[in-house]
Design a protein around this motif. Structure first.
Motif, mmCIF file in Angstrom:
data_model
loop_
_atom_site.group_PDB
_atom_site.id
_atom_site.type_symbol
_atom_site.label_atom_id
_atom_site.label_comp_id
_atom_site.label_asym_id
_atom_site.label_seq_id
_atom_site.Cartn_x
_atom_site.Cartn_y
_atom_site.Cartn_z
ATOM 1 N N THR A 190 0.814 -1.222 0.000
ATOM 2 C CA THR A 190 0.000 0.000 0.000
ATOM 3 C C THR A 190 0.847 1.271 0.000
ATOM 4 N N LYS A 191 1.788 1.361 0.945
ATOM 5 C CA LYS A 191 2.635 2.542 1.082
ATOM 6 C C LYS A 191 1.779 3.801 1.215
ATOM 7 N N MET A 192 0.797 3.718 2.105
ATOM 8 C CA MET A 192 -0.080 4.847 2.354
ATOM 9 C C MET A 192 0.146 5.335 3.775
ATOM 10 N N VAL A 193 0.230 6.658 3.970
ATOM 11 C CA VAL A 193 0.470 7.220 5.296
ATOM 12 C C VAL A 193 -0.609 8.268 5.556
ATOM 13 N N GLY A 194 -1.836 7.852 5.618
ATOM 14 C CA GLY A 194 -2.905 8.734 6.039
ATOM 15 C C GLY A 194 -3.538 9.551 4.921
ATOM 16 N N GLU A 195 -2.913 9.660 3.720
ATOM 17 C CA GLU A 195 -3.540 10.449 2.671
ATOM 18 C C GLU A 195 -4.501 9.568 1.884
ATOM 19 N N THR A 196 -5.332 10.194 1.088
ATOM 20 C CA THR A 196 -6.110 9.433 0.116
ATOM 21 C C THR A 196 -5.183 8.998 -1.002
ATOM 22 N N LEU A 197 -5.656 8.092 -1.837
ATOM 23 C CA LEU A 197 -4.812 7.551 -2.909
ATOM 24 C C LEU A 197 -4.439 8.635 -3.915
ATOM 25 N N GLU A 198 -5.383 9.478 -4.269
ATOM 26 C CA GLU A 198 -5.083 10.538 -5.237
ATOM 27 C C GLU A 198 -4.067 11.527 -4.670
ATOM 28 N N GLN A 199 -4.261 11.903 -3.408
ATOM 29 C CA GLN A 199 -3.300 12.816 -2.786
ATOM 30 C C GLN A 199 -1.918 12.190 -2.711
ATOM 31 N N HIS A 200 -1.874 10.895 -2.394
ATOM 32 C CA HIS A 200 -0.594 10.212 -2.314
ATOM 33 C C HIS A 200 0.135 10.247 -3.659
ATOM 34 N N CYS A 201 -0.577 9.910 -4.724
ATOM 35 C CA CYS A 201 0.059 9.882 -6.049
ATOM 36 C C CYS A 201 0.511 11.274 -6.473
ATOM 37 N N GLU A 202 -0.329 12.271 -6.199
ATOM 38 C CA GLU A 202 0.043 13.637 -6.584
ATOM 39 C C GLU A 202 1.270 14.098 -5.809
ATOM 40 N N ILE A 203 1.329 13.781 -4.520
ATOM 41 C CA ILE A 203 2.487 14.176 -3.716
ATOM 42 C C ILE A 203 3.749 13.466 -4.204
ATOM 43 N N GLU A 204 3.643 12.160 -4.501
ATOM 44 C CA GLU A 204 4.812 11.418 -4.969
ATOM 45 C C GLU A 204 5.333 11.979 -6.285
ATOM 46 N N PHE A 205 4.426 12.366 -7.176
ATOM 47 C CA PHE A 205 4.877 12.917 -8.453
ATOM 48 C C PHE A 205 5.531 14.282 -8.254
ATOM 49 N N ASN A 206 4.931 15.132 -7.433
ATOM 50 C CA ASN A 206 5.481 16.473 -7.223
ATOM 51 C C ASN A 206 6.855 16.431 -6.561
ATOM 52 N N ARG A 207 7.144 15.358 -5.822
ATOM 53 C CA ARG A 207 8.459 15.247 -5.203
ATOM 54 C C ARG A 207 9.579 15.139 -6.233
ATOM 55 N N ILE A 208 9.301 14.489 -7.368
ATOM 56 C CA ILE A 208 10.358 14.280 -8.374
ATOM 57 C C ILE A 208 10.121 15.102 -9.632
ATOM 58 N N ARG A 209 9.077 15.951 -9.631
ATOM 59 C CA ARG A 209 8.777 16.730 -10.851
ATOM 60 C C ARG A 209 9.963 17.590 -11.263
ATOM 61 N N ALA A 210 10.539 18.343 -10.327
ATOM 62 C CA ALA A 210 11.615 19.274 -10.682
ATOM 63 C C ALA A 210 12.861 18.556 -11.161
ATOM 64 N N ALA A 211 13.096 17.336 -10.670
ATOM 65 C CA ALA A 211 14.321 16.631 -11.036
ATOM 66 C C ALA A 211 14.163 15.801 -12.303
ATOM 67 N N ALA A 212 12.997 15.168 -12.507
ATOM 68 C CA ALA A 212 12.859 14.211 -13.613
ATOM 69 C C ALA A 212 11.844 14.615 -14.666
ATOM 70 N N PHE A 213 10.863 15.440 -14.334
ATOM 71 C CA PHE A 213 9.796 15.760 -15.282
ATOM 72 C C PHE A 213 9.567 17.270 -15.310
ATOM 73 N N GLN A 214 10.583 17.987 -15.773
ATOM 74 C CA GLN A 214 10.507 19.444 -15.751
ATOM 75 C C GLN A 214 9.486 19.989 -16.746
ATOM 76 N N ARG A 215 9.284 19.321 -17.866
ATOM 77 C CA ARG A 215 8.343 19.813 -18.882
ATOM 78 C C ARG A 215 7.040 19.012 -18.893
ATOM 79 N N ALA A 216 6.823 18.176 -17.867
ATOM 80 C CA ALA A 216 5.640 17.314 -17.840
ATOM 81 C C ALA A 216 4.472 18.032 -17.171
ATOM 82 N N HIS A 217 3.274 17.608 -17.547
ATOM 83 C CA HIS A 217 2.037 18.097 -16.938
ATOM 84 C C HIS A 217 1.326 16.906 -16.298
ATOM 85 N N PHE A 218 1.004 17.038 -15.013
ATOM 86 C CA PHE A 218 0.266 15.999 -14.278
ATOM 87 C C PHE A 218 -0.847 16.709 -13.515
ATOM 88 N N GLU A 219 -2.035 16.684 -14.109
ATOM 89 C CA GLU A 219 -3.135 17.469 -13.573
ATOM 90 C C GLU A 219 -4.409 16.645 -13.545
#
Length: 441
Positions: A190-219
């Motif tokens: 699961t790897k869930m720590v109290g957030e909803t699934l959507e919030q978890h995925c959005e947070i995980e993506f935003n953590r690496i956005r600046a390093a790996a996906f600078q021109r990507a859109h995840f909305e």
């Protein structure tokens, strides 16, 4: 109107009803207070006189009683002294007569008594020696048995306590290990720590956005003009603005469907429809449904046999899957550019196609190995949990056997140890007060 004569000047004057009543009230109040004061003083004097009289009477009565008691004590002491003197005289006279008679009888019976006493002493000495020997043997045996029984009981209790503490410690360690492994398995799945699934995925993506996906859109997909929409859309492009890869995401949590339990397959058709309508190349279902399924817990599940370019993953594979698809798309674009260049130059593309096939094979092999490794790790965790459960059950059985052994040791008594032994029973019967205590043990 009332006419009043002054007692000092004998002059008469008139006064109305109110003034007359006021003067009359003052005279009456003054007389009343005076009489009341006199009566209170009289009562106080009478009270003091009564108390003094009572104290005097009590003092006289106590003095009279004390004098009478002293006289009675002196008379009794005199009577006791006279009686003591008379008793001593009577005792002296009686002792003199008895002593003379005693001496005569003693002289007559002295010889016979000496012979009888010698024989009796010899017999009594022999009997006492035999009894002492028997009693000593039985007492020593009884004390030995009691001491042995006490030592055995204490030893068993100490051993049982030590083993119980050891097993309790082992049980706590096993329980802690089981909980740790279960928590590890839950985190892997699961790897869930109290957030909803959507919030978890959005947070995980935003953590690496600046390093790996600078021109990507995840909305969020907020376009519901076609009647349905997904949860998130991922699009990435190169430096020239050309789209590299696009992914339609759908997130499904177990808590999202509480009335009836859903399966992952129930959402694949709708996800494929949303992917087509929003012109996305890939479709990914990030799901916590079917938590006990070994298939979905094993890693990234390819369901392209049902719907083209579609995958089902757990939340921990959300970012790795985006990375794999983006890297695969980049490599494909690179190969496509090289292919176009080669074709423009009329170059043979056989080698290019071979390299492309090799890349696909290597990519698929690495993907399969990663899935197999994750499945093997989950299997090993399950086996470890089963082994610890068996160890816990064996420890509980050992503790129960120790309890039964302690109950049997507590039930052991001297009576049971000497049952069927007539010699020991006779020895215990000869001891005064021993037979009753032995029967009640």
């Amino acid at each position: 109107m009332h006419e009043i004569t002054c007692p000092h000047c004998n002059k008469a004057f008139k006064i109305d009803e109110a003034g007359y009543a006021n003067i009359l009230k003052q005279v009456r109040d003054g007389d009343f207070d005076k009489q009341l004061h006199e009566r209170l003083e009289l009562a106080e004097r009478e009270k003091r006189d009564a108390i003094a009289l009572a104290e005097a009477k009590v003092t006289n009565a106590l003095q009279s009683a004390a004098a009478r008691k002293d006289a009675e004590i002196q008379a009794l002491q005199a009577q006791l002294a006279a009686a003591e003197v008379a008793r001593k005289l009577a005792v002296t006279e009686a002792l003199g007569a008895v002593s003379k008679e005693r001496d005569g009888l003693a002289n007559e019976l002295d010889q016979a008594r000496r012979a009888q006493q010698a024989a009796a002493q010899l017999a009594e000495a022999n009997l006492q020696l035999a009894v002492n020997d028997a009693v000593g043997v039985v007492a020593r045996e009884r004390d030995g048995l009691k001491n042995d029984l006490t030592l055995i009981t204490v030893k068993n209790q100490l051993e049982e306590k030590a083993i119980k503490e050891q097993y309790a410690l082992q049980l706590r360690d096993r329980d802690g290990e089981i909980e740790r492994l279960r928590d590890m398995k839950a985190r892997l799945s699961t790897k869930m720590v109290g957030e909803t699934l959507e919030q978890h995925c959005e947070i995980e993506f935003n953590r690496i956005r600046a390093a790996a996906f600078q021109r990507a859109h995840f909305e969020k997909d907020n376009d519901a003009r076609t009647g349905s929409k997904g949860d998130y859309i991922f699009r990435d492009s190169d430096e020239s603005g050309a789209e590299i890869v696009s992914i339609m995401f759908e997130m499904k949590n177990e808590s999202d469907e509480t009335a009836t339990k859903k399966r992952n397959e129930d959402f694949l058709k709708e996800l494929d429809k949303d992917r087509t309508e929003k012109a996305c190349e890939y479709a990914v279902l990030v799901s916590l449904l079917e938590p006990e399924s070994e298939l979905y817990n094993s890693g990234i599940v390819d369901v392209s046999h049902r719907y083209q370019k579609m995958y089902v993953v757990r939340p921990q594979f959300f970012v790795p899957l985006i990375t794999l698809l983006r890297n695969a798309a980049l490599n494909a674009m690179k190969y496509k550019s090289e292919l176009a260049l080669v074709r423009s130059q009329n170059v043979d593309i056989t080698k290019f196609e071979t390299q492309l096939d090799d890349f696909k094979t290597a990519f698929g092999r690495n993907w399969r190995l990663a899935s197999e490794g994750f499945e093997e790790a989950i299997k090993r965790i399950d086996d470890a949990i089963k082994d610890l459960e068996k160890t816990k059950e064996a420890l509980h059985k050992s503790a129960n056997n120790l309890r039964l052994a302690n109950d049997k040791a507590d039930d052991l008594t001297i009576k049971k140890l000497t049952r069927g032994n007539p010699t020991m029973a006779a020895k215990f019967a000869e001891l005064p007060g021993t037979s009753t205590s032995a029967d009640t043990d």
